[in-house]
Design a protein around this motif. Structure first.
Motif, mmCIF file in Angstrom:
data_model
loop_
_atom_site.group_PDB
_atom_site.id
_atom_site.type_symbol
_atom_site.label_atom_id
_atom_site.label_comp_id
_atom_site.label_asym_id
_atom_site.label_seq_id
_atom_site.Cartn_x
_atom_site.Cartn_y
_atom_site.Cartn_z
ATOM 1 N N MET A 14 0.838 -1.084 0.109
ATOM 2 C CA MET A 14 0.147 0.013 -0.004
ATOM 3 C C MET A 14 0.932 1.214 0.093
ATOM 4 S SD MET A 14 -3.141 0.665 2.275
ATOM 5 C CE MET A 14 -3.197 2.197 3.312
ATOM 6 N N THR A 15 0.761 2.148 -0.754
ATOM 7 C CA THR A 15 1.468 3.320 -0.894
ATOM 8 C C THR A 15 0.591 4.465 -0.048
ATOM 9 O OG1 THR A 15 1.961 2.897 -3.271
ATOM 10 C CG2 THR A 15 2.406 5.204 -2.706
ATOM 11 N N ASP A 16 1.757 5.089 0.556
ATOM 12 C CA ASP A 16 1.395 6.263 1.172
ATOM 13 C C ASP A 16 1.113 7.582 0.606
ATOM 14 O OD1 ASP A 16 0.928 8.442 3.274
ATOM 15 O OD2 ASP A 16 2.920 8.229 4.202
ATOM 16 N N THR A 17 -0.363 8.001 0.220
ATOM 17 C CA THR A 17 -0.503 9.160 -0.557
ATOM 18 C C THR A 17 -0.283 10.399 -0.007
ATOM 19 O OG1 THR A 17 -2.768 9.195 0.148
ATOM 20 C CG2 THR A 17 -2.381 7.752 -1.673
ATOM 21 N N THR A 18 0.096 10.372 1.253
ATOM 22 C CA THR A 18 0.501 11.656 1.983
ATOM 23 C C THR A 18 1.995 12.004 1.788
ATOM 24 O OG1 THR A 18 0.768 10.725 4.044
ATOM 25 C CG2 THR A 18 -1.457 11.480 3.536
ATOM 26 N N ALA A 19 2.792 10.765 1.491
ATOM 27 C CA ALA A 19 4.278 11.082 1.432
ATOM 28 C C ALA A 19 4.493 11.895 0.342
ATOM 29 C CB ALA A 19 4.903 9.693 1.236
ATOM 30 N N PRO A 20 5.750 12.749 0.465
ATOM 31 C CA PRO A 20 6.160 13.499 -0.830
ATOM 32 C C PRO A 20 6.890 12.574 -1.961
ATOM 33 C CG PRO A 20 7.778 13.626 1.187
ATOM 34 C CD PRO A 20 6.475 12.985 1.492
ATOM 35 N N ALA A 21 6.621 13.019 -3.090
ATOM 36 C CA ALA A 21 7.354 12.026 -4.267
ATOM 37 C C ALA A 21 8.704 12.065 -4.070
ATOM 38 C CB ALA A 21 6.908 12.878 -5.503
ATOM 39 N N GLY A 22 9.596 12.866 -3.371
ATOM 40 C CA GLY A 22 11.006 12.889 -3.119
ATOM 41 C C GLY A 22 11.360 13.929 -2.190
ATOM 42 N N TYR A 23 12.527 14.234 -2.052
ATOM 43 C CA TYR A 23 13.306 14.873 -0.951
ATOM 44 C C TYR A 23 13.159 16.376 -1.410
ATOM 45 C CZ TYR A 23 14.343 10.815 1.594
ATOM 46 O OH TYR A 23 14.313 9.555 2.386
ATOM 47 N N SER A 24 13.230 17.491 -0.685
ATOM 48 C CA SER A 24 13.168 18.645 -1.012
ATOM 49 C C SER A 24 14.933 19.031 -1.249
ATOM 50 C CB SER A 24 12.856 19.670 0.061
ATOM 51 O OG SER A 24 13.783 19.587 0.953
ATOM 52 N N ALA A 25 15.110 20.128 -1.964
ATOM 53 C CA ALA A 25 16.470 20.672 -2.317
ATOM 54 C C ALA A 25 17.265 20.937 -0.978
ATOM 55 C CB ALA A 25 16.580 21.873 -3.062
ATOM 56 N N LEU A 73 10.300 15.351 9.815
ATOM 57 C CA LEU A 73 9.091 15.358 10.704
ATOM 58 C C LEU A 73 7.981 16.372 10.092
ATOM 59 C CD1 LEU A 73 10.667 15.192 14.291
ATOM 60 C CD2 LEU A 73 9.454 13.291 13.057
ATOM 61 N N GLY A 74 8.337 17.394 9.713
ATOM 62 C CA GLY A 74 7.298 18.356 9.128
ATOM 63 C C GLY A 74 6.966 17.964 7.725
ATOM 64 N N ARG A 75 7.746 17.507 6.812
ATOM 65 C CA ARG A 75 7.436 17.443 5.309
ATOM 66 C C ARG A 75 7.279 15.845 5.119
ATOM 67 N NH1 ARG A 75 9.975 16.521 0.469
ATOM 68 N NH2 ARG A 75 9.345 17.543 -1.038
ATOM 69 N N GLY A 76 7.830 14.985 5.796
ATOM 70 C CA GLY A 76 7.822 13.540 5.678
ATOM 71 C C GLY A 76 9.074 13.186 4.690
ATOM 72 N N ALA A 77 8.944 11.729 4.429
ATOM 73 C CA ALA A 77 9.933 11.297 3.453
ATOM 74 C C ALA A 77 9.210 10.636 2.321
ATOM 75 C CB ALA A 77 10.864 10.492 4.381
ATOM 76 N N PRO A 78 9.879 10.409 1.229
ATOM 77 C CA PRO A 78 9.196 9.632 0.318
ATOM 78 C C PRO A 78 8.926 7.974 0.742
ATOM 79 C CG PRO A 78 11.327 10.358 -0.572
ATOM 80 C CD PRO A 78 11.066 10.728 0.762
ATOM 81 N N ALA A 79 8.046 7.514 0.121
ATOM 82 C CA ALA A 79 7.559 6.088 0.207
ATOM 83 C C ALA A 79 8.749 5.312 -0.224
ATOM 84 C CB ALA A 79 6.252 5.681 -0.288
ATOM 85 N N ALA A 80 8.742 3.989 -0.042
ATOM 86 C CA ALA A 80 10.067 3.033 -0.335
ATOM 87 C C ALA A 80 9.175 2.703 -1.732
ATOM 88 C CB ALA A 80 10.079 1.725 0.307
ATOM 89 N N PRO A 81 10.000 2.364 -2.792
ATOM 90 C CA PRO A 81 9.692 2.195 -4.045
ATOM 91 C C PRO A 81 8.892 0.804 -4.097
ATOM 92 C CG PRO A 81 12.374 2.353 -3.996
ATOM 93 C CD PRO A 81 11.725 2.505 -2.545
#
Length: 166
Positions: A1-12, A76-84
């Motif tokens: 199951m994919t976390d739809t709230t996780a960002p697509a990737g990391y920020s700059a 903690l604020g932005r989250g981390a991308p889900a595992a592939p």
């Protein structure tokens, strides 16, 4: 199951902090000789002459602590991308645990080093040395995961630490 709230990737910012901490940690390992000799001299009651590499090690530890806390706050604020999607669940769990272990080890290293150096707490120095080995093992595992992801799992997970999602 994919976390739809996780960002697509990391920020700059997350990516820059990752590589800054990696470079600082590498420097701490490569140039730790001066502070090790100074610690041994202090423990033997000898005087220690100024050495810029000692200052670099202490300042590097402080920067690592500041950057890790900053990165932790962003995570903690932005989250981390889900595992592939193609990553087996046990590997995804291992990766998750490893990332949190990085935060714990890096913060523990900085705090134990500061307690040893500034407060002359010998058990903190011993803890610092144990954590140093654990961190090196975790870094080796982290780096070994790159070809596993690329070649075995056919995922492009490394790209997330190179190209920002925002």
């Amino acid at each position: 199951m994919t976390d739809t709230t996780a960002p697509a990737g990391y920020s700059a910012t997350q990516i820059a902090l990752h590589w800054a901490v990696a470079a600082l940690v590498a420097g701490q390992y490569l140039f730790h000789g001066a502070i090790s000799r100074a610690w041994d001299a202090l423990r033997a009651g000898e005087a220690v002459a100024f050495d810029p590499l000692i200052l670099d090690h202490v300042a590097g530890g402080g920067l690592i602590l500041a950057f890790v806390v900053w990165r932790l706050a962003l995570r903690l604020g932005r989250g981390a991308p889900a595992a592939p999607a193609q990553e087996p669940a046990p590997l995804a769990t291992l990766a998750h645990v490893a990332h949190w272990a990085f935060y714990a080890l890096l913060i523990g290293m900085a705090l134990s080093g500061a307690l040893a150096w500034f407060a002359d707490v010998a058990p903190a120095a011993r803890a610092h040395n144990v954590l140093k080995i654990a961190l090196l093992a975790l870094v080796a595992l982290h780096v070994a995961a790159i070809p596993v992801h690329k070649l075995a799992l056919k995922s492009d997970v490394m790209r997330r630490m190179i190209r920002p999602a925002d």
